[in-house]
Motif scaffolding. Sequence first.
Motif, PDB file in Angstrom:
ATOM      1  N   ASP A 104       0.813  -1.212   0.000  1.00  0.00           N
ATOM      2  CA  ASP A 104       0.000   0.000   0.000  1.00  0.00           C
ATOM      3  C   ASP A 104       0.847   1.262   0.000  1.00  0.00           C
ATOM      4  N   SER A 105       1.945   1.241   0.705  1.00  0.00           N
ATOM      5  CA  SER A 105       2.822   2.414   0.762  1.00  0.00           C
ATOM      6  C   SER A 105       3.446   2.704  -0.590  1.00  0.00           C
ATOM      7  N   GLU A 123       0.705   4.183  -2.803  1.00  0.00           N
ATOM      8  CA  GLU A 123       0.463   5.568  -2.404  1.00  0.00           C
ATOM      9  C   GLU A 123       1.572   6.485  -2.917  1.00  0.00           C
ATOM     10  N   ASN A 151       1.116   6.895  -6.721  1.00  0.00           N
ATOM     11  CA  ASN A 151      -0.030   7.757  -7.010  1.00  0.00           C
ATOM     12  C   ASN A 151       0.235   9.220  -6.659  1.00  0.00           C
TER      13      ASN A 151
END
Length: 215
Positions: free
Chosen positions: A6-7, A10, A13
């Motif tokens: 997820d990091s 993120e 993005n």
Amino acid sequence: MNITNDSVTEYINGFYRPLDDFMQTLRIQAEEDSIPIILKETESFLGFLIRSEAPLKILEIGTATGYSAIFFAKLGADVFTVEIDENMAETARYNVSDAGLEDKVTVFTGDGEKVILETLIKERPFDMIFIDAAKSHYERFLEAALSVCRNGSLIISDNVLLKGTTASDEFCKTRRFRTNIKRMRGYLDHLSEREDLDTVILSCGDGLALSRYKK
């Protein structure tokens, strides 16, 4: 859940920039209404790819609110997109009109396979195909789409990793989607085994399969 950490997602993005204010507003609206559209990472990749390939005519199977069709058109392509849900198709037509792209995007209502074989066969050949509809029907959408491809056409299948479940059962928390997962695995096997397709599978977004048609 993201396919990658997820990091990392993120962080990636963080480099995303909407094409313009209209696209930013359309994305926010879709996200607020929980309507699935192409992920930011996927959009960035597709934008780069379309600028490089410069397709003149794109066929999209799975319109939703018209976000990706409008994105493709803003990058210069004529887009023919098919949506089975009548209400969603009407929303897409409204958004296309609001974007001032009625001369660049045509929205058809109906099953992707049927619309291609009965109507869009007259519009062939397409330079690029974007498949982003019912995941368990990708193989029949592909077969129909190949009938309107030329030698060298690019076929892009979105969400092929289904939040990681295509790769491993450990990511599947419910039996509800087992059929979709099984069919997607079969679809990717089918893509990789076809001698008339040169295919690569990427973990970009929720998974992309890129296939070059060798007619």
